[in-house]
Design a protein around this motif. Structure first.
Motif, mmCIF file in Angstrom:
data_model
loop_
_atom_site.group_PDB
_atom_site.id
_atom_site.type_symbol
_atom_site.label_atom_id
_atom_site.label_comp_id
_atom_site.label_asym_id
_atom_site.label_seq_id
_atom_site.Cartn_x
_atom_site.Cartn_y
_atom_site.Cartn_z
ATOM 1 N N GLY A 186 0.810 -1.204 0.000
ATOM 2 C CA GLY A 186 0.000 0.000 0.000
ATOM 3 C C GLY A 186 0.847 1.259 0.000
ATOM 4 N N PRO A 187 0.207 2.408 0.199
ATOM 5 C CA PRO A 187 0.920 3.695 0.184
ATOM 6 C C PRO A 187 1.958 3.827 1.282
ATOM 7 C CG PRO A 187 -1.364 3.969 0.925
ATOM 8 C CD PRO A 187 -1.250 2.589 0.374
ATOM 9 N N LEU A 188 1.771 3.124 2.397
ATOM 10 C CA LEU A 188 2.768 3.190 3.463
ATOM 11 C C LEU A 188 4.116 2.700 2.973
ATOM 12 C CD1 LEU A 188 3.951 3.352 6.314
ATOM 13 C CD2 LEU A 188 2.989 1.074 6.732
ATOM 14 N N PHE A 189 4.112 1.541 2.310
ATOM 15 C CA PHE A 189 5.378 0.991 1.843
ATOM 16 C C PHE A 189 6.022 1.916 0.817
ATOM 17 C CE2 PHE A 189 7.958 -1.713 -0.975
ATOM 18 C CZ PHE A 189 8.831 -2.229 -0.046
ATOM 19 N N ARG A 190 5.204 2.479 -0.077
ATOM 20 C CA ARG A 190 5.740 3.418 -1.079
ATOM 21 C C ARG A 190 6.382 4.619 -0.400
ATOM 22 N NH1 ARG A 190 4.607 4.189 -6.548
ATOM 23 N NH2 ARG A 190 3.032 2.564 -6.427
ATOM 24 N N ALA A 191 5.704 5.152 0.609
ATOM 25 C CA ALA A 191 6.251 6.300 1.331
ATOM 26 C C ALA A 191 7.522 5.917 2.075
ATOM 27 C CB ALA A 191 5.202 6.840 2.307
ATOM 28 N N ALA A 192 7.480 4.758 2.738
ATOM 29 C CA ALA A 192 8.655 4.314 3.492
ATOM 30 C C ALA A 192 9.847 4.108 2.568
ATOM 31 C CB ALA A 192 8.332 3.021 4.244
ATOM 32 N N LEU A 193 9.596 3.574 1.388
ATOM 33 C CA LEU A 193 10.685 3.333 0.435
ATOM 34 C C LEU A 193 11.362 4.637 0.034
ATOM 35 C CD1 LEU A 193 12.203 1.221 -1.227
ATOM 36 C CD2 LEU A 193 10.523 1.556 -3.047
ATOM 37 N N HIS A 194 10.563 5.667 -0.217
ATOM 38 C CA HIS A 194 11.137 6.979 -0.549
ATOM 39 C C HIS A 194 11.980 7.497 0.623
ATOM 40 C CE1 HIS A 194 9.416 7.781 -4.450
ATOM 41 N NE2 HIS A 194 8.208 7.500 -4.027
ATOM 42 N N LEU A 195 11.507 7.248 1.822
ATOM 43 C CA LEU A 195 12.247 7.698 3.002
ATOM 44 C C LEU A 195 13.565 6.931 3.122
ATOM 45 C CD1 LEU A 195 11.714 9.781 5.252
ATOM 46 C CD2 LEU A 195 10.924 7.906 6.679
ATOM 47 N N TRP A 196 13.549 5.633 2.827
ATOM 48 C CA TRP A 196 14.780 4.835 2.880
ATOM 49 C C TRP A 196 15.797 5.340 1.863
ATOM 50 C CZ3 TRP A 196 11.894 -0.497 2.419
ATOM 51 C CH2 TRP A 196 11.141 -0.700 3.577
ATOM 52 N N VAL A 197 15.324 5.615 0.647
ATOM 53 C CA VAL A 197 16.227 6.100 -0.398
ATOM 54 C C VAL A 197 16.847 7.436 0.020
ATOM 55 C CG1 VAL A 197 16.363 6.937 -2.773
ATOM 56 C CG2 VAL A 197 15.047 4.865 -2.255
ATOM 57 N N ALA A 198 15.997 8.322 0.554
ATOM 58 C CA ALA A 198 16.511 9.614 1.013
ATOM 59 C C ALA A 198 17.522 9.433 2.133
ATOM 60 C CB ALA A 198 15.351 10.496 1.479
ATOM 61 N N ALA A 199 17.262 8.485 3.030
ATOM 62 C CA ALA A 199 18.147 8.266 4.173
ATOM 63 C C ALA A 199 19.524 7.787 3.744
ATOM 64 C CB ALA A 199 17.518 7.261 5.137
ATOM 65 N N SER A 200 19.593 7.129 2.587
ATOM 66 C CA SER A 200 20.898 6.654 2.123
ATOM 67 C C SER A 200 21.813 7.813 1.748
ATOM 68 C CB SER A 200 20.721 5.713 0.924
ATOM 69 O OG SER A 200 20.230 6.420 -0.206
#
Length: 209
Positions: free
Chosen positions: A112-126
């Motif tokens: 769902g949208p949570l995973f999509r949002a979390a993924l963007h956050l993970w990429v940014a965190a890198s």
């Protein structure tokens, strides 16, 4: 001499408005992150989507990093609550149908949208030092809670060899399906995978069934 006016406590409506504003900001942040990614999700964009001023947003969340990590954590907790609620309306214990429903709900955590949002956050965190530590800690916490939820719903005995690894494999598989779902609607294949995993897990949990 007139009656004394009782001292007034904090205005409840003001507290309620503050909570409502915070909730709007959290949900708007997740939506923006899922739709626009980290680079397109500024505090100003989130505030506009939530219908509040930028000053109000910064009153609740001092930094952009505070806002987005709180938002993803908020929705993660809400989604975990929804998955736990599944336990109240399940098919009979020990049935493949019960395991299938549980597996489907757990997969839903990552599609769902949570995973999509979390993924963007993970990429940014890198790439963002300010985000890396807090996102790593957040992901570890969410992962532990997802594992505990899966074990509880499946009534899995992790003392049995291979059960813990099977449950974790289910969650890893669900994350992979979530990644595939980012690019295409993979619901038909996902349904077949969920059915097969339900059979595999049921066979491991109920070998004499």
């Amino acid at each position: 001499m007139g009656a004394l006016t009782p001292a007034r406590g904090p205005k409840q409506p003001q507290q309620e408005r503050s909570r409502a504003t915070r909730l709007k900001l959290l949900e708007a942040a997740v939506s923006c992150l899922a739709e626009h990614g980290w680079s397109g999700s500024t505090v100003a964009v989130v505030a506009e989507r939530a219908g509040v001023s930028r000053g109000a947003a910064q009153h609740h969340f001092r930094t952009r990093e505070d806002l987005f990590t709180a938002a993803v954590e908020h929705v993660a907790e809400k989604r975990q609550g929804a998955v736990k609620a599944v336990a109240h309306n399940l098919p009979p214990a020990g049935s493949v149908a019960r395991t299938w429903v549980i597996v489907e709900e757990l997969v839903g955590l990552y599609t769902g949208p949570l995973f999509r949002a979390a993924l963007h956050l993970w990429v940014a965190a890198s790439d963002e030092d300010q985000l890396r530590d807090r996102v790593t800690a957040l992901e570890a916490r969410v992962g532990r809670e997802a594992h505990r939820t899966a074990v509880a719903l499946l009534e899995a005995d992790e003392a049995v060899a291979g059960v813990r690894e099977t449950v974790q494999g289910l969650l890893d598989m669900a994350r992979g399906l979530g990644l595939a779902n980012l690019l295409t609607d993979d619901s038909a294949r996902r349904k077949r995978v969920v059915e097969q995993w339900a059979k595999i897990i049921d066979a491991i949990l109920h070998p004499d069934g």
